[in-house]
Design a protein around this motif. Structure first.
Motif, PDB file in Angstrom:
ATOM      1  N   UNK A 181       0.833  -1.205   0.000  1.00 38.91           N
ATOM      2  CA  UNK A 181       0.000   0.000   0.000  1.00 38.91           C
ATOM      3  C   UNK A 181       0.868   1.256   0.000  1.00 38.91           C
ATOM      4  N   UNK A 206       2.204   7.219   4.822  1.00 40.18           N
ATOM      5  CA  UNK A 206       0.896   6.891   4.237  1.00 40.18           C
ATOM      6  C   UNK A 206       0.465   5.495   4.692  1.00 40.18           C
ATOM      7  N   UNK A 210      -2.586   4.840   7.360  1.00 35.46           N
ATOM      8  CA  UNK A 210      -3.774   4.075   6.969  1.00 35.46           C
ATOM      9  C   UNK A 210      -3.960   2.842   7.846  1.00 35.46           C
ATOM     10  N   UNK A 211      -2.887   2.094   8.012  1.00 31.27           N
ATOM     11  CA  UNK A 211      -2.995   0.867   8.802  1.00 31.27           C
ATOM     12  C   UNK A 211      -3.265   1.180  10.275  1.00 31.27           C
ATOM     13  N   UNK A 214      -6.956   1.754  10.544  1.00 30.55           N
ATOM     14  CA  UNK A 214      -7.695   0.491  10.499  1.00 30.55           C
ATOM     15  C   UNK A 214      -7.541  -0.264  11.825  1.00 30.55           C
ATOM     16  N   UNK A 215      -6.337  -0.282  12.354  1.00 36.51           N
ATOM     17  CA  UNK A 215      -6.102  -0.984  13.627  1.00 36.51           C
ATOM     18  C   UNK A 215      -6.922  -0.370  14.759  1.00 36.51           C
TER      19      UNK A 215
ATOM     20  N   UNK B  25      -5.401  -0.648  -5.062  1.00 35.35           N
ATOM     21  CA  UNK B  25      -4.925  -0.217  -3.739  1.00 35.35           C
ATOM     22  C   UNK B  25      -6.096  -0.035  -2.769  1.00 35.35           C
ATOM     23  N   UNK B  28      -7.369  -3.331  -1.667  1.00 35.92           N
ATOM     24  CA  UNK B  28      -6.478  -3.943  -0.662  1.00 35.92           C
ATOM     25  C   UNK B  28      -6.764  -3.352   0.712  1.00 35.92           C
ATOM     26  N   UNK B  33      -9.141  -3.926   6.090  1.00 38.96           N
ATOM     27  CA  UNK B  33     -10.074  -3.479   7.132  1.00 38.96           C
ATOM     28  C   UNK B  33     -11.077  -4.580   7.470  1.00 38.96           C
ATOM     29  N   UNK B  36      -9.296  -7.449   9.313  1.00 40.94           N
ATOM     30  CA  UNK B  36      -8.954  -7.104  10.696  1.00 40.94           C
ATOM     31  C   UNK B  36     -10.184  -7.087  11.587  1.00 40.94           C
TER      32      UNK B  36
END
Lengths: 539, 319
Positions: A181, A206, A210-211, A214-215, B25, B28, B33, B36
């Motif tokens: 990503x 970035x 983003x991650x 989400x986490x 992208x 993905x 999301x 998770x």
């Protein structure tokens, strides 16, 4: 920071071209051009046979899956190239901003890992990520029908990502996706800036941003080592000084002083203001958390995703400082881990770059615009900025705001702050005790059990109290065992010797080799009254 | 592509647009999301211990009543109020250890106890598994795979206590609870581990016997000197006090009394808090010789220790 101002990049590119004779990288279509990604994929597969990777089935399959995806992609490009008679090639460009940054980051890994060994154990996985990143980046460039600029570009991205977040073995496939990503963001999320088509976001920031989002949203922070990474940097002695020194190297070569320095100064200033007005530190046990201090040297200093003018850089740095400051409280209110504060605001800042540039251009006052280029700087603005930054850091260090004991390290300080009703006093007290309880300090677990049983500074929760008391009791804290036996009891006791070895570490390593007398002296310095009494008796 | 004179290549065909890559992208990120959020649910399920199996129905135990024994009082036996002789008299018991002596001046002491109820059997795997599933207890260090009627072993002192508190909640809230027990609980009693005195009185009754079956060493009445656990109540012992099973052997039984020198006085249990806690366990285990399965023998365990020779039984007590 991942790249470097345009002027220097051109020079480096020219040097790179000189070091790579044209006939070496213009060989026409042949398997030869595909040999490099093929070798990288093969080595990635080979790494899956190392003992580190073999420790977990999921890890092995993550490697295999990454290999298969890359191999298919490579095969597809090979087929396409063969059909179209296309040439996919490399341009070798060794940019100092990449390899100098990488060397600086590697030095940090070596120093940090010496005191926190999981870093060294993670080395194989970082190498794997580098192989994946190179291959992915090459294939992405060729898919876009561009020559690939071969250099050290992926190094700072991968090393930067791993300084903030890595997934646990059972979810390591996410690490590969995060890298993918990051590179896709660099390739596909772009805009026109000053007439050039450039990427909007710093690739590592970035992906991390983003991650992280989400986490947080999915409540899955525990799938990563993020919390441990953020809290173990200070296990390395004098980590602030170390980060400051390696930061100077980058500042000297790449003129990032205004951004990093202003971010740090902003945070120091706001921390001091808060401390002065509230009577307690803003961040739990530091004026700037070490991981944030690292972040302001790495995540916001990429020239292609930050403002170009001195005033713009200054604003950018200040905004980062404010962003981290605000996010820390926001995340705390939302009940999310606060270590994401340094990651989440970077993409937003990247998006504000054009607006900052526009704002700076709209300023008509030449004196304001040139405030950082004053004559007294003798035309060496960056060195002047660095001098100011060195003075600021030295003053903060002399005031005890960087390495060494911090007010917030002392539990009695937070006990008193909670009793006095100072802002966040009780919340921080509970937070600190939770941290020590997680590290198996029996005293802290009993204290938490008592708090949850009493319901005075936390919401009463009998079940939670029992969990903490059980943990404390199993760690041989007799008061906790007695509390467990009688629900009406709220017995406490002074910390035992083993507890002191944890409670007094001041963010560093546990004091396992200190004598009991040394522990009591240090405990007295932390205002533990029983230790002061004990020291008095020994005299 | 075509090659230029300076060795670089210039694309003469159309470069693929960014739409496909950007879409990939985005997909993905969405997939990450989604995945998770699924992992998040999976973690919650693991935390609540849904995977624990309690096993099939067990003869003699009620699967609808937390696998407690199928009798009127769900396996609890009343021990009437009164005094009993505690500790060892070396003149009568040649195997007595020094820590069983009452004081420098006296060999044994008399302890008066109010009425309490004690479980006829040691707590079983099935009973503990119901608790573990219901409470979300971390069972990664506990073996629940054995037969359901074997005594639970390898649990810590705190886990044994947690089971007792959990069962008390169930008994207080359930309509299945026998009226006699409900009344006793409502009078201020609680479900817990026995203290040393309760355990010893239940084991030796009021006649001061050395073993649970009498004062002479015998075999066949308890599981000791062997190499494996036996199901609770497997060995008949008609002569045993209060009809209790396995008070000798099978597993050491944890008590709520800290190990302290006699004379026995529960009033000082919460004193000397800076000392390391050790809790008394009684009755010996399947692997012990006969001298360790005497009614007065006193072992002790760290509250965090796990052993396949240590288990527990519960009481309902007003103390």
């Amino acid at each position: 920071m991942a790249t470097q101002p345009r002027r220097k990049r051109r020079k480096s590119a020219a040097q790179g071209a000189q070091s790579s004779p044209p006939d070496q990288h213009t060989t026409g279509f042949a398997l030869g051009n595909f040999r490099l990604p093929l070798i990288l994929i093969a080595v990635l597969l080979l790494l899956s046979f190392t003992s580190r990777v073999q420790q977990s089935d999921v890890l092995v399959w993550s490697f295999v899956a990454a290999t298969v995806v890359l191999a298919f992609w490579l095969g597809y490009l090979l087929l396409l190239s063969s059909r179209r008679q296309e040439i996919h090639d490399f341009t070798v460009v060794l940019r100092p901003q990449h390899y100098v940054q990488a060397l600086v980051q590697i030095s940090l890994y070596i120093y940090w890992g010496y005191y926190w060994r999981p870093v060294y154990e993670h080395a194989w996985l970082i190498i794997a990520q580098l192989l994946f990143a190179y291959t992915f980046d090459i294939l992405l460039a060729w898919s876009r029908r561009r020559d690939y600029t071969l250099g050290f570009g992926p190094f700072p991205i991968i090393l930067s990502i791993n300084l903030f977040l890595w997934f646990r073995d059972d979810w390591f496939y996410m690490q590969f996706l995060m890298i993918a990503v990051g590179f896709m963001g660099k390739e596909y999320v772009r805009w026109q800036r000053e007439g050039r088509n450039v990427h909007i976001f710093n690739p590592s920031a970035f992906a991390l941003g983003l991650f992280s989002l989400v986490l947080i949203l999915t409540g899955t922070t525990s799938l990563t080592w993020g919390q441990e990474i953020a809290s173990t940097l200070t296990l390395a002695p004098n980590i602030y000084t170390f980060l400051f020194l390696i930061g100077l190297v980058v500042m000297y070569f790449f003129s990032i002083t205004l951004v990093a320095g202003m971010a740090a100064i902003t945070l120091f200033a706001f921390s001091a203001l808060y401390n002065a007005s509230a009577g307690v530190p803003y961040f739990l046990d530091s004026d700037i958390p070490a991981a944030v201090f690292l972040g302001l040297h790495l995540l916001i200093t990429d020239p292609s995703t930050s403002p170009r003018t001195p005033l713009g850089k200054t604003i950018f740095g200040v905004l980062y400082g404010l962003g981290v400051f605000g996010l820390y409280t926001l995340l705390e209110i939302l009940g999310a881990p606060t270590f994401y504060d340094k990651l989440l605001c970077v993409p937003l800042l990247n998006l504000s770059v054009i607006a900052i540039d526009r704002t700076v251009r709209s300023i008509k006052s030449a004196s304001l615009l040139n405030v950082w280029r004053a004559d007294w700087m003798g035309g060496r603005a960056n060195l002047a900025h660095m001098s100011v930054w060195i003075v600021v850091f030295a003053v903060m260090t002399l005031l005890g705001r960087t390495d060494g004991k911090h007010t917030g390290d002392s539990l009695p300080f937070w006990e008193q702050a909670c009793t006095d009703g100072l802002p966040n006093g009780c919340e921080r007290l509970v937070q600190l005790k939770s941290t020590y309880c997680n590290d198996n300090a029996a005293w802290a677990c009993n204290e938490l059990g008592v708090h949850y049983r009493q319901g005075l500074i936390v919401e009463r929760d009998v079940g939670q109290a029992q969990v903490y008391l059980s943990q404390s009791c199993e760690l041989k804290f007799k008061a906790a065992c007695a509390n467990l036996l009688d629900n009406s009891l709220v017995l406490t006791d002074d910390p035992h010797e083993l507890d002191l070895r944890l409670l007094l570490r001041e963010g560093g390593l546990n004091l396992m080799s200190a004598s009991l007398d040394e522990l009591h002296v240090r405990a007295c310095e932390h205002d533990w009254q029983f230790a002061c009494d004990s020291n008095g008796n020994n005299l | 592509m075509t090659q230029q004179s300076d060795g670089t290549h210039v694309n003469t065909e159309k470069v693929p647009g960014r739409t496909v890559g950007f879409t990939a992208m985005t997909l993905i990120i969405l997939a990450v999301a989604f995945w998770m959020s699924r992992e998040s649910s999976r973690l919650e399920i693991n935390d609540s211990g849904e995977a624990i199996a309690t096993g099939p129905a067990l003869e003699g135990f009620r699967s609808d009543a937390w696998y407690l024994p199928d009798d009127e009082l769900l396996g609890f036996v009343a021990v009437a109020a009164g005094s009993f002789i505690m500790g060892s008299n070396p003149a009568l018991d040649r195997m007595a250890y020094e820590n069983e002596r009452w004081s420098n001046l006296r060999r044994q002491g008399s302890v008066d106890l109010p009425t309490f109820y004690i479980s006829q059997f040691e707590t079983t795997i099935s009973q503990f598994a119901v608790f573990a599933r219901s409470s979300g207890l971390d069972i990664s260090n506990i073996d629940l795979t054995g037969a359901g009627n074997l005594p639970i072993a390898g649990i810590t002192w705190t886990e044994a206590l947690a089971y007792a508190y959990w069962l008390e909640q169930q008994l207080r809230e359930s309509i299945e609870t026998p009226a006699e027990l409900r009344t006793f609980l409502e009078s201020g009693a609680r479900v817990t581990l026995p203290n040393e005195a309760e355990w010893e009185k239940a084991a030796r009754s009021t006649d001061g016997r050395v073993f649970v079956w009498g004062s002479q060493p015998r075999t066949g009445r308890a599981n000791f000197n062997s190499d494996a656990l036996s199901p609770v109540g497997a060995l008949a012992c008609p002569a045993c006090s209060y009809g209790l099973s396995d008070m000798a052997g099978n597993v050491w039984e944890l008590t709520r009394s800290p190990l302290q020198d006699y004379p026995y006085d529960p009033a000082d249990d919460a004193e000397n808090l800076s000392a390391d806690p050790l809790y008394v366990m009684r009755g010996g285990s399947y692997s012990d010789p006969i001298n360790n399965v005497r009614t007065a023998v006193r072992g002790a365990a760290d509250p965090g220790v796990r052993s396949d020779t240590i288990g527990f039984r519960i009481v309902i007590s007003t103390l």
